[in-house]
Design an enzyme around this catalytic site. Structure first.
Site, PDB file in Angstrom:
ATOM      1  N   THR A 258      27.409 -54.136  69.343  1.00 50.92           N
ATOM      2  CA  THR A 258      27.056 -53.172  68.352  1.00 50.92           C
ATOM      3  C   THR A 258      26.136 -54.022  67.212  1.00 50.92           C
ATOM      4  O   THR A 258      26.661 -55.086  66.761  1.00 50.92           O
ATOM      5  CB  THR A 258      27.882 -52.397  67.798  1.00 50.92           C
ATOM      6  OG1 THR A 258      28.393 -51.545  68.582  1.00 50.92           O
ATOM      7  CG2 THR A 258      27.189 -51.492  66.530  1.00 50.92           C
ATOM      8  N   ASP A 289      31.175 -43.892  66.571  1.00 49.09           N
ATOM      9  CA  ASP A 289      30.969 -43.809  64.964  1.00 49.09           C
ATOM     10  C   ASP A 289      29.639 -43.995  64.468  1.00 49.09           C
ATOM     11  O   ASP A 289      29.373 -43.838  63.431  1.00 49.09           O
ATOM     12  CB  ASP A 289      32.070 -44.442  64.440  1.00 49.09           C
ATOM     13  CG  ASP A 289      31.776 -46.054  64.848  1.00 49.09           C
ATOM     14  OD1 ASP A 289      31.829 -46.474  66.053  1.00 49.09           O
ATOM     15  OD2 ASP A 289      31.787 -47.058  64.008  1.00 49.09           O
ATOM     16  N   THR A 309      31.482 -51.687  63.287  1.00 42.84           N
ATOM     17  CA  THR A 309      31.358 -52.118  64.633  1.00 42.84           C
ATOM     18  C   THR A 309      32.801 -52.213  64.949  1.00 42.84           C
ATOM     19  O   THR A 309      33.684 -52.566  64.153  1.00 42.84           O
ATOM     20  CB  THR A 309      30.913 -53.526  64.905  1.00 42.84           C
ATOM     21  OG1 THR A 309      30.829 -53.665  66.276  1.00 42.84           O
ATOM     22  CG2 THR A 309      31.264 -54.561  64.253  1.00 42.84           C
ATOM     23  N   GLY A 310      33.129 -51.579  66.224  1.00 38.93           N
ATOM     24  CA  GLY A 310      34.413 -51.824  66.727  1.00 38.93           C
ATOM     25  C   GLY A 310      34.722 -50.460  67.540  1.00 38.93           C
ATOM     26  O   GLY A 310      33.796 -49.933  67.922  1.00 38.93           O
TER      27      GLY A 310
HETATM   28  N1  ASP Z   1      31.394 -48.643  67.345  1.00 37.09           N
HETATM   29  C1  ASP Z   1      30.777 -48.628  68.769  1.00 37.09           C
HETATM   30  C2  ASP Z   1      31.024 -47.402  69.374  1.00 37.09           C
HETATM   31  O1  ASP Z   1      32.160 -47.182  69.335  1.00 37.09           O
HETATM   32  C3  ASP Z   1      31.244 -49.876  69.646  1.00 37.09           C
HETATM   33  C4  ASP Z   1      30.981 -51.119  68.828  1.00 37.09           C
HETATM   34  O2  ASP Z   1      30.898 -51.490  67.750  1.00 37.09           O
HETATM   35  O3  ASP Z   1      31.415 -52.130  69.913  1.00 37.09           O
HETATM   36  O4  ASP Z   1      30.336 -46.869  69.928  1.00 37.09           O
END
Ligand code: ASP
Length: 393
Positions: A258, A289, A309-310
């Site tokens: 992300t 999110d 991000t996460g």
């Molecule tokens: N937060 C992003 C999601 O859950 C994914 C990511 O940041 O890796 O869509």
């Protein structure tokens, strides 16, 4: 680093925080290097579904898109929703229709590098008949025979089947498989003439009134992948199609990627932006999110701008970005203390992994994460540039 230097020049020239975060995210979306924009991962069904949002800390205006499939720069789309619609968050085809009505040119599925699907899984129109080509086809053209290819992603599964072929050209079927979320439940197909020139198949798709909808070219590469070029009113999209792309092979699927940006400009304005393809194992229709104000991002002048991000499910449940802002604003915590509490304690307590990038109203940057690594960089006026890949906090 080059991007950060370009952004520093813009910052010093007096650009607004909102424009800076958008420019940074567009550059990352276009690069194809991240799981956002061009490089976005396909979901479990092989479709691209993109989420993004942007927030202006000066006005608390915000805009977002979720599960859009044909948008090159979801962050620019989020900005359009924010500034040129009465809404904050729009999803799927409705969002795309609004964006088109605001002058945004939608792209083709082939634009996305990781969008692809296995042909055997594409539901085809029931009335599609495939005619076997004649036997006397020159051998250098036989590789095109019965060629099945796809331009699939979040929109329509498109397939080309060569029916007849000789040294000059032949006839093929350009088919669109069903895709219920797009209101295409039956699928449809067109039979078109093609020409073979320089080892390529070239054909035109016509509209009902006989005008050209698109000029299409296919070239079969030695490795079996198919290079495509789709020229339409919105420009030309070049792509490479593989039967079973890397994005479907697992592996890197959960690595994230992300992109986000936060900025504080010379006038004290804060802004945040986030853009993502989610992750490769997400189910069709899943929204994380990233496009949700409060969870994936927040910006408020005088306090801070945060982009996350996460693992989105956890960020949604903890309303991570806004929680950090509230801890600062209402409980008087510093950015570092507030973010450490949420990312270092509450998120792992719940079992969630991820990180944020943030800047407070005084220009202090804090970019904590509780995963193995997070690529991040920071730049500012009079602030030495920082680029950190897997550096611990
Ligand atoms: N937060 C992003 C999601 O859950 C994914 C990511 O940041 O890796 O869509």
């Amino acid at each position: 680093e080059e991007m950060l230097l370009r952004l520093r020049a813009r910052l010093e020239a007096g650009d607004r925080a909102l424009d800076m975060v958008q420019a940074a995210v567009i550059e990352m979306e276009d690069s194809g290097l991240f799981n956002a924009g061009r490089g976005a991962r396909a979901n479990q069904a092989g479709n691209i579904e993109l989420d993004a949002a942007i927030m202006d800390g000066a006005t608390l205006n915000a805009g977002g898109v979720a599960a859009v499939s044909l948008v090159k720069n979801p962050i620019a789309a989020a900005r359009v929703i924010m500034e040129r619609s009465p809404h904050v968050l729009m999803v799927g085809p409705g969002a795309e229709a609004l964006l088109e009505s605001r002058g945004m040119v939608l792209t083709e599925p082939a634009y996305f590098l990781n969008s692809a699907f296995n042909i055997e899984d594409v539901p085809m129109p029931a009335d599609l008949e495939v005619v076997q080509p004649a036997d006397d086809v020159p051998s250098d053209l036989t590789k095109f025979l019965g060629m099945w290819s796809g331009l699939w992603a979040g929109a329509v599964h498109q397939v080309v089947v060569v029916e007849t072929i000789d040294e000059n050209g032949g006839q093929l079927v350009f088919a669109q498989g069903s895709k219920e979320s797009w209101g295409i439940t039956e699928g449809s197909w067109e039979r078109v003439q093609f020409r073979v020139a320089d080892g390529e198949i070239r054909f035109k798709r016509l509209k009902e009134d006989g005008s050209v909808r698109a000029k299409v070219r296919f070239r079969l590469n030695e490795d079996g992948a198919l290079s495509t070029s789709y020229e339409f009113s919105g420009g030309t999209v070049e792509g490479t199609l593989q039967r079973r792309p890397a994005a479907m092979d697992g592996g890197d699927d959960d690595k994230g990627g992300t992109v986000g940006a936060v900025a504080l400009d010379r006038c004290g304005n804060l802004a945040a932006a986030v853009s993502t393809g989610g992750f490769g194992t997400k189910m069709p229709g899943r929204v994380g999110d990233s496009p949700i104000v409060g969870a994936g991002l927040y910006a408020k002048n005088g306090v801070a701008a945060v982009a996350a991000t996460g693992h989105g499910e956890y960020f949604l449940r903890l309303v991570v970005a806004h929680k950090i802002i509230v801890l600062m604003e209402a409980a008087g915590l510093s950015l570092e203390d507030a973010a450490s509490r949420v990312i270092g304690e509450e998120l792992p307590d719940l079992g969630g992994k991820g990180g944020i990038i943030a800047v407070d109203a005084q220009g202090r940057v804090f970019m904590p994460f509780n995963t193995d690594g997070m690529v991040r960089g920071a730049v500012g006026h009079d602030v030495p540039m920082r680029v950190e890949v897997y550096a611990p906090n």
